[in-house]
Design a protein around this motif. Structure first.
Motif, PDB file in Angstrom:
ATOM      1  N   ASP A   1     -19.923  24.494 -27.692  1.00 33.85           N
ATOM      2  CA  ASP A   1     -21.092  24.335 -26.823  1.00 33.85           C
ATOM      3  C   ASP A   1     -20.700  23.797 -25.454  1.00 33.85           C
ATOM      4  OD1 ASP A   1     -22.951  25.190 -28.763  1.00 33.85           O
ATOM      5  OD2 ASP A   1     -22.973  23.206 -29.679  1.00 33.85           O
TER       6      ASP A   1
ATOM      7  N   PRO B   1     -24.706  24.768 -22.981  1.00 33.61           N
ATOM      8  CA  PRO B   1     -25.703  24.667 -24.062  1.00 33.61           C
ATOM      9  C   PRO B   1     -27.060  25.249 -23.669  1.00 33.61           C
ATOM     10  CG  PRO B   1     -24.517  22.601 -23.809  1.00 33.61           C
ATOM     11  CD  PRO B   1     -24.151  23.450 -22.627  1.00 33.61           C
TER      12      PRO B   1
ATOM     13  N   HIS C   1     -25.694  28.084 -31.079  1.00 35.46           N
ATOM     14  CA  HIS C   1     -25.107  26.791 -30.739  1.00 35.46           C
ATOM     15  C   HIS C   1     -24.168  26.336 -31.848  1.00 35.46           C
ATOM     16  CE1 HIS C   1     -28.747  26.584 -28.081  1.00 35.46           C
ATOM     17  NE2 HIS C   1     -27.825  26.104 -27.254  1.00 35.46           N
TER      18      HIS C   1
END
Length: 338
Positions: free
Chosen positions: A53, A59, A263
């Protein structure tokens, strides 16, 4: 006098390859535009493939991963129009990596074991500071779930739900608070072993007795990955991961995870507890749940129901008036011992 003619030596080295023709001004602008369009898709697809991430803005942009095929595809067209072979090749690679990363997740191979002990209907809903309480109340009355996980449920929301479902869902675990802090877990099954994962927003949990089996229940609501608090987002998702890894028994974690399956921190939760995402098992892993308000259409699934020792019969996504999230409704079967 006779002249002696000598031949000039002929070089045996190959002629240099023809270089790419110089760019015309219009093609130069086109090539630059293609290169700029490739930057974000290349960065985000690369981080997805590398299972990281990273840091802001990765992110945040991972939530847009499927949509990044649009600038990557446009970049390919512009590179081809500019007649830049090397740039076109790079654009093909980036578009391929982005599209491959965006393919809907196939259902995980889960081999059922044991007899189904109980059918359980679960609803997970973020009611946006309590604004969707009335719509959620109507939904629960219509759908008759046995477990309801409610995020951003303030005190007024809590009082409304506890009163409205005192008969059907008499057991509950709460974190009291205003705004986004309050949360409640409502259950038709007796609850014990109340607990809470430490976090900025409420994440209550408990153990339910379902058909004689102890099932760990946990509401999830970590902070969103806003710039400046990505480390807190990762830490709170890590707390959920630790909870998932603590016990291999039947587990159900549901709520607003503020993270998608793109993620790495969310996928770590699945790996830690042998959990399956109910939406993925139902073939709906790319159905967006947020945002349901604002100028953009919903583009990412951040609301999930994760299960271990359950099989998934179906998943639906329900609009909740007043909330910026869709609710997730999952129909599950609790399986017997191995």
């Amino acid at each position: 006098m006779d002249r002696v003619l000598t031949a000039e030596p002929v070089s045996s080295s190959p002629a240099p390859p023809n270089p790419e023709p110089p760019l015309r001004p219009r093609h130069r602008v086109t090539a630059w535009a293609a290169g700029l369009l490739l930057v974000v898709p290349a960065l985000i697809a690369g981080c997805r493939i590398l299972d990281t991430d990273a840091i802001t803005p990765v992110p945040q942009l991972l939530s847009f991963l499927p949509w990044l095929t649009v600038p990557a595809g446009l970049a390919l067209l512009l590179a081809a129009a500019a007649r830049r072979r090397a740039l076109t090749f790079v654009a093909v690679l980036v578009l391929g990596a982005t599209a491959w990363s965006s393919v809907p997740y196939m259902p995980q191979a889960v081999i059922p074991y044991g007899l189904p002990l109980a059918q359980v209907r679960v609803i997970a809903s973020n009611v946006e500071f309590g604004q969707g309480t009335q719509a959620l109340t109507e939904t629960v009355r219509r759908e008759h779930p046995q477990l309801v996980f409610v995020s951003e449920c303030d005190r007024a929301c809590r009082d409304t739900l506890v009163t409205a479902f005192a008969t059907d869902l008499p057991h509950y675990a709460t974190v009291d608070g205003e705004g986004s802090v309050g949360s409640i877990l409502l259950s038709a099954y007796p609850l014990r072993d109340w607990r809470m994962i430490p976090a900025a927003m409420g994440m209550p949990g408990a153990t339910a007795d379902i058909a004689g089996v102890a099932v760990r229940l946990q509401l999830a609501h970590p902070l969103p990955p806003l710039p400046g608090q990505v480390h807190l987002w990762k830490r709170e998702l890590g707390g959920i991961e630790d909870f998932a890894a603590a016990d291999p028994g039947p587990t159900l974690i549901a709520g607003d995870f503020n993270a998608s399956q793109d993620h790495a921190a969310f996928r770590a939760i699945l790996d830690a507890g042998r959990l399956q995402d109910a939406s993925r098992q139902a073939g709906s892993s790319r159905t967006p749940t947020w945002p349901m308000e604002g100028p953009l259409p919903p583009y990412v699934q951040i609301d999930h129901v994760l299960v271990s020792d359950f099989t998934v019969r179906g998943v639906r996504f329900l609009d909740i008036a007043g909330s910026d999230h869709r609710a997730v409704l999952a129909d599950l079967d609790l399986r017997g011992p191995r």
